[in-house]
Design an enzyme around this catalytic site. Structure first.
Site, PDB file in Angstrom:
ATOM      1  N   SER A 257       0.830  -1.198   0.000  1.00  0.00           N
ATOM      2  CA  SER A 257       0.000   0.000   0.000  1.00  0.00           C
ATOM      3  C   SER A 257       0.864   1.247   0.000  1.00  0.00           C
ATOM      4  CB  SER A 257      -0.899   0.012   1.245  1.00  0.00           C
ATOM      5  OG  SER A 257      -1.542   1.265   1.392  1.00  0.00           O
TER       6      SER A 257
ATOM      7  N   TYR B 289      -1.613  -0.564  10.167  1.00  0.00           N
ATOM      8  CA  TYR B 289      -1.573  -1.119   8.810  1.00  0.00           C
ATOM      9  C   TYR B 289      -0.433  -0.477   8.011  1.00  0.00           C
ATOM     10  CZ  TYR B 289      -3.266  -2.317   4.099  1.00  0.00           C
ATOM     11  OH  TYR B 289      -3.370  -2.781   2.812  1.00  0.00           O
TER      12      TYR B 289
END
Length: 298
Positions: free
Chosen positions: A160, A216
């Site tokens: 990501s 995350y």
């Protein structure tokens, strides 16, 4: 979306013309009972590769395989929880007993316990264990099985942009990670441990960690850095290791919101992982949301 689909169709036509793989080419996709992972499996099977679908939930994994078989696709399956070391070892043993080698690994399995507007670190240990240590331990366990032939073995870590260095506001840590020539696995793990310690102490908000989906983002920051280390250490040894951010994709993790479908995200990811050997880089971060080029390297 129509123009994006047109670009994807064009890219697939180009990809098929450069086909280097066969039915003997074996790929593993983690976290593949739904979403991007499922779409990866489906597309690679359609292109004629031998694909192993893995899932943490055994019932959901088997259900996913059955749905693909109804489409006429032949898929192998084994349960795998990448956050569980014993599960990784069991899977690796099964794979070694059933296949002669591994050509492609797509590390897609990941978790997040935040919705789009949340930023809790309540489950930080689970997120780090699954998103960073999971792929790391699986790669270590499968390493002897990669076929580093003339076609080059490939690892694609689904990551990501939240894990890009620009999101890290701690200057000291950013300088360590920027020193790719000397960066080590130990330093990456020290960073992760420091984050978990800050979470435990309740000081994480003031220590310069990424502001959005913090746990995350740190897990992906670590995965991106580890990818760089592997790529550096195995350059010229017949294995390519890259990261791929599919962009804001409609999956369970985003509550079904996003600019792109899982199919579109996987289509680009498959194109990346099936690049011809002479075009295949290593140690790159791909952002898969920039048509007409389909992806860009960062």
């Amino acid at each position: 979306m129509a123009s994006r689909q047109s670009e994807l169709s064009s890219s697939c036509s180009t990809l098929l013309k450069a086909r280097w793989w066969s039915k003997e080419t074996v790929a593993i996709v983690t976290g593949a009972n739904k979403g991007i992972g499922f779409a990866f499996v489906k597309r690679m099977a359609e292109l004629g590769l031998t694909v192993v679908l893995t899932a943490r939930d055994n019932a959901r994994g088997m259900e996913a395989v059955e749905s693909l078989k109804k489409l006429g696709l032949s898929i192998y399956y084994h349960q795998l929880d990448v956050s569980d070391t014993s599960s990784i070892q069991t899977f690796a043993s099964w794979f070694a007993n059933n296949f002669t080698g591994l050509d492609i690994l797509v590390n897609n399995a990941a978790v997040s316990f935040n919705d789009i507007h949340e930023n809790s670190v309540e489950h930080a240990e689970t997120v780090i264990s699954t998103n960073f240590y999971g792929p790391k331990r699986l790669m270590e366990e499968l390493w002897p099985m990669f076929r580093c032939s003339s076609t080059v073995a490939r690892i694609l870590n689904v990551s990501s942009r939240l894990g890009l260095l620009s999101k890290l506001r701690n200057d000291k840590l950013r300088m360590i990670l920027l020193d790719e020539k000397n960066l080590s696995e130990t330093q990456i793990e020290e960073m992760v441990n420091l984050f978990l310690e800050d979470v435990k102490n309740g000081t994480w908000e003031t220590k310069g960690w990424p502001e959005l989906w913090t746990d995350y983002a740190v897990s992906k920051l670590a995965l991106n850095a580890y990818t760089k280390v592997l790529a550096r250490d195995y350059t010229g040894k017949g294995i390519s290791v890259n990261c791929y951010c599919p962009g804001f994709t409609q999956t369970a993790m985003t509550g079904g919101k996003g600019k792109y479908t899982a199919q579109c995200a996987a289509e680009i990811g498959v194109r990346l992982v099936l690049l011809p050997p002479e075009e295949l880089p290593t140690g790159k971060f791909y952002l898969g949301s920039n048509p007409p080029n389909l992806y860009s390297k960062i």
